[in-house]
Motif scaffolding. Structure first.
Motif, PDB file in Angstrom:
ATOM      1  N   GLN A 235       1.293   1.542  -3.728  1.00 61.60           N
ATOM      2  CA  GLN A 235      -0.106   2.471  -3.979  1.00 61.60           C
ATOM      3  C   GLN A 235      -0.231   3.459  -3.486  1.00 61.60           C
ATOM      4  OE1 GLN A 235      -3.438   0.137  -2.902  1.00 61.60           O
ATOM      5  NE2 GLN A 235      -4.872   1.287  -3.191  1.00 61.60           N
TER       6      GLN A 235
ATOM      7  N   ARG B  43       1.783   6.267  -5.830  1.00 60.86           N
ATOM      8  CA  ARG B  43       1.876   5.407  -7.159  1.00 60.86           C
ATOM      9  C   ARG B  43       0.922   7.290  -7.338  1.00 60.86           C
ATOM     10  NH1 ARG B  43       1.156   0.337  -9.898  1.00 60.86           N
ATOM     11  NH2 ARG B  43       1.147   1.600 -11.894  1.00 60.86           N
TER      12      ARG B  43
ATOM     13  N   ARG C 254       1.272  -1.415  -0.067  1.00 62.75           N
ATOM     14  CA  ARG C 254       0.294   0.243  -0.063  1.00 62.75           C
ATOM     15  C   ARG C 254       1.158   1.486  -0.222  1.00 62.75           C
ATOM     16  NH1 ARG C 254      -4.730  -1.328   0.083  1.00 62.75           N
ATOM     17  NH2 ARG C 254      -6.047  -3.152   1.297  1.00 62.75           N
TER      18      ARG C 254
ATOM     19  N   ILE D  77      -6.768   4.031  -0.892  1.00 66.93           N
ATOM     20  CA  ILE D  77      -6.132   2.806  -0.537  1.00 66.93           C
ATOM     21  C   ILE D  77      -6.508   1.066  -0.439  1.00 66.93           C
ATOM     22  CG2 ILE D  77      -4.096   3.792   0.015  1.00 66.93           C
ATOM     23  CD1 ILE D  77      -4.771   2.846   3.206  1.00 66.93           C
TER      24      ILE D  77
END
Length: 243
Positions: free
Chosen positions: A7, A10, A4, A165
């Protein structure tokens, strides 16, 4: 992507394959923390950059009277203390709220990652700016929002951060925060917080019980809170995620 932290980053900057591989390597050996275990305490010498991969944590400060003020909630994907190596000692503590997986990236390794990979550096700086924006929103709540606005605002924030998320299901979020912990983050007593939660439930805006937040009327909750999501910069997230 199961990591995460990557993630989340990004969403702030376009990361190439080499940058993703470098982040995976840097967070590949997390340690397990028990609930209520401190990562670091006030007065300690600042250590590595902490990255929460699973579980929740919080920043907090204990006053001379023994009361606690929670300063921030950290959820999976959050990193903390990017620049604390510049100070002599910690001015607050960080503690796991529930059992957590936390990666530690040494100060030297983090500096090297950011020096070699522009995308990582940009994403980390944006992440820190959003953390600072969140702190300003909390200060505004403590200083100017009414009790019901303050609670509604925090619930909107936590839900939106978790949704970004992938931690939510429809309008529901598993929220492992006791009423005592929430009260300490809102500057209220647990009794007062309980009354406010009942008011929000009676209004049909949200329900909080047994570690679960259910937003029954998002528009009403946003209206009560006067919530403006701009400090979380979701537009930036969406643009980068689509690139």
């Amino acid at each position: 992507m199961s990591n995460r932290f990557i993630q989340k980053l990004r969403g702030f900057a376009a990361l190439d394959a080499a940058e993703i591989e470098a982040l995976l390597a840097a967070t590949s050996t997390p340690r397990t923390l028990a609930a209520r275990q401190d990562l670091i305490r006030e007065g300690d010498r600042p250590g590595p950059v902490f990255v929460v991969l699973e579980g929740w944590a919080c920043r907090y400060k204990i006053l001379p009277s023994g009361t606690r003020q929670v300063l921030a909630f950290l959820m999976p994907g959050d990193a903390c203390d990017l620049h604390t190596g510049l100070i002599a000692e910690m001015d607050h503590s960080i503690q796991a709220i529930v059992p957590a997986q936390v990666a530690t990236i040494s100060r030297g390794d983090m500096d090297a990652l950011m020096a070699r990979h522009r995308g990582i550096a940009n994403a980390m700086y944006v992440s820190q700016l959003i953390d600072e924006g969140t702190m300003r929103a909390w200060i505004t709540s403590m200083g100017r929002r009414t009790s019901i606005e303050r609670v509604a605002h925090l619930m909107c924030e936590l839900y939106l951060r978790a949704r970004n998320i992938g931690l939510t299901q429809a309008s529901q979020l598993e929220l492992p925060l006791s009423q005592a912990l929430l009260a300490d983050s809102l500057g209220m007593t647990p009794v007062h917080l309980n009354r406010v939660l009942k008011t929000l439930r009676s209004a049909g805006a949200m329900t909080l019980k047994r570690g679960s937040l259910l937003i029954t009327d998002p528009a009403k909750l946003v209206h009560i809170a006067g919530f403006d999501e701009n400090y979380l910069h979701r537009r930036l997230r969406s643009t980068n995620a689509d690139s």
